[in-house]
Motif scaffolding. Sequence first.
Motif, short mmCIF file in Angstrom:
data_model
loop_
_atom_site.label_atom_id
_atom_site.label_comp_id
_atom_site.label_asym_id
_atom_site.label_seq_id
_atom_site.Cartn_x
_atom_site.Cartn_y
_atom_site.Cartn_z
N PRO A 83 25.34 17.59 -1.43
CA PRO A 83 25.07 17.83 -2.86
C PRO A 83 24.80 19.30 -3.18
O PRO A 83 25.20 19.79 -4.24
N ARG A 84 24.15 20.01 -2.26
CA ARG A 84 23.87 21.43 -2.52
C ARG A 84 25.15 22.25 -2.47
O ARG A 84 25.32 23.22 -3.22
N THR A 137 20.63 11.10 -9.96
CA THR A 137 21.92 11.74 -9.65
C THR A 137 22.17 12.98 -10.49
O THR A 137 23.01 13.81 -10.13
N GLU A 138 21.46 13.12 -11.60
CA GLU A 138 21.63 14.31 -12.44
C GLU A 138 21.22 15.58 -11.69
O GLU A 138 21.68 16.67 -12.02
N SER A 139 20.32 15.43 -10.72
CA SER A 139 19.92 16.59 -9.91
C SER A 139 20.71 16.63 -8.59
O SER A 139 20.25 17.17 -7.60
N ARG A 140 21.90 16.01 -8.61
CA ARG A 140 22.84 16.01 -7.47
C ARG A 140 22.24 15.41 -6.20
O ARG A 140 22.50 15.87 -5.09
N ARG A 141 21.44 14.37 -6.39
CA ARG A 141 21.02 13.56 -5.26
C ARG A 141 21.86 12.30 -5.24
O ARG A 141 22.39 11.88 -6.26
N ILE A 142 21.98 11.69 -4.07
CA ILE A 142 22.90 10.57 -3.91
C ILE A 142 22.14 9.25 -3.96
O ILE A 142 21.20 9.03 -3.19
N ASN A 184 27.04 12.32 -8.44
CA ASN A 184 27.66 13.37 -9.24
C ASN A 184 27.97 14.58 -8.36
O ASN A 184 27.07 15.31 -7.97
N PRO A 185 29.27 14.79 -8.00
CA PRO A 185 30.45 13.99 -8.33
C PRO A 185 30.64 12.82 -7.36
O PRO A 185 30.04 12.79 -6.29
N PRO A 186 31.50 11.84 -7.72
CA PRO A 186 31.69 10.64 -6.88
C PRO A 186 32.18 10.94 -5.47
O PRO A 186 31.92 10.17 -4.55
N ARG A 187 32.89 12.07 -5.28
CA ARG A 187 33.44 12.38 -3.95
C ARG A 187 32.35 12.59 -2.90
O ARG A 187 32.64 12.66 -1.72
N LEU A 188 31.10 12.69 -3.33
CA LEU A 188 30.00 12.85 -2.37
C LEU A 188 29.89 11.68 -1.41
O LEU A 188 29.37 11.82 -0.30
N SER A 216 30.28 24.22 -7.99
CA SER A 216 30.37 24.11 -9.44
C SER A 216 30.03 25.42 -10.14
O SER A 216 30.40 25.64 -11.29
N LYS A 217 29.32 26.30 -9.41
CA LYS A 217 28.95 27.60 -9.97
C LYS A 217 29.88 28.72 -9.50
O LYS A 217 29.60 29.90 -9.73
N GLY A 218 30.98 28.32 -8.83
CA GLY A 218 31.99 29.29 -8.45
C GLY A 218 31.88 29.85 -7.05
O GLY A 218 32.64 30.75 -6.68
N ALA A 219 30.95 29.36 -6.23
CA ALA A 219 30.79 29.87 -4.87
C ALA A 219 31.97 29.43 -4.00
O ALA A 219 32.48 28.31 -4.15
N PRO A 220 32.40 30.28 -3.06
CA PRO A 220 33.55 29.95 -2.19
C PRO A 220 33.12 29.06 -1.01
O PRO A 220 33.16 29.50 0.15
#
Length: 340
Positions: free
Chosen positions: A235-236, A291-296, A305-309, A242-246
């Motif tokens: 999730p991290r 899940t809004e804080s990207r926990r599963i 969020n997103p489902p691919r996790l 999502s913030k553009g990091a490579p």
Amino acid sequence: MNRKITAGSLIAIFIASLFAFPAPTEGQSERDRMIEAAKKEGEVVFYGGFSVSDVAGFIKKFNGKYPFIKVNHLREGAEKLMTRVLTERQAGKHTADVIQARGFPAQVMLDKGVFTKYLSPESQAYPKGFKDPDGRWATMYVQTSIIAYNTKFVKPGEIKNWEDLLNPKWKGQMVIDREETEWFANMLEVMGRENGLRYMRRLAEQRPTMWEGHTLMAQLVAAGEHPIGISLYAPRIEDLKSKGAPVEWVRSDPVIGFLYLVGLADKAPHPNAARLLIDFALSREGQTEVTESRRISMRPDVKPNPPRLVDGLNVHPSNLALARSYDRLYKEFQGIFGKK
């Protein structure tokens, strides 16, 4: 046609009407009593690892349902939270009502009787392995332990599984948390102890740098200081993407799922408000907020969020019983990876 109504037929009609219009169930009346008792308690003390920003939305949604309960949240890291709880208990102080903690520290607290049984009706939705058969805890959320990499240094497909980390080209290019005992223990279990130890020794020969803190390590990978991160949280990485990091992560097999448990503290000062908070935390509404804080979430009806996790992943829930061998496993991990 006229029918003669007898006393016997009247009794039969009365009995039938009882089944046609059932009285409130015991569960419903018990729920009502719980809510009334929680109103009198007026507050709940929640120990956990959520940041202030992450827990704010969760508390707001809970108060939307129960505006008469004030939530007092105390944030600590997993190890510090465990130490605090055990120290308070030893001093005869019982402050926490609800405790949310990561797997291994939570198991230590379980073995010391910190959690008491509360079988939340919401726990029925959770699959085996993500709740306690004895009803002392359920999984509030999961962090998946994955391989992460910087896309400027690692090409897609170069790393597909854990074995690929043994490629000599990655020597000195990796980072791992110096407290990664839980991942180490579960990987040994999945691989088989001897094969697992052999793999870990070969991985240590790749000279990964040891840091502390998964958030920091994710940032170091994103910055390119260490192109590859061992056992980072998916999730991290998705958040950084999502913030553009490579950055990207590997859908390896297995993926260890670190469980973050929630349970009712024994001798909770506000037990009824605590039960309502646990029910909400495990409910579909509460898990959607988590899940809004990207926990599963491990509720089947709540997608991360997103489902691919989690889509297509073989998530192996951390075996909490391994925590009972923590001292031995910690020494083994440090003996392998801590060598200069």
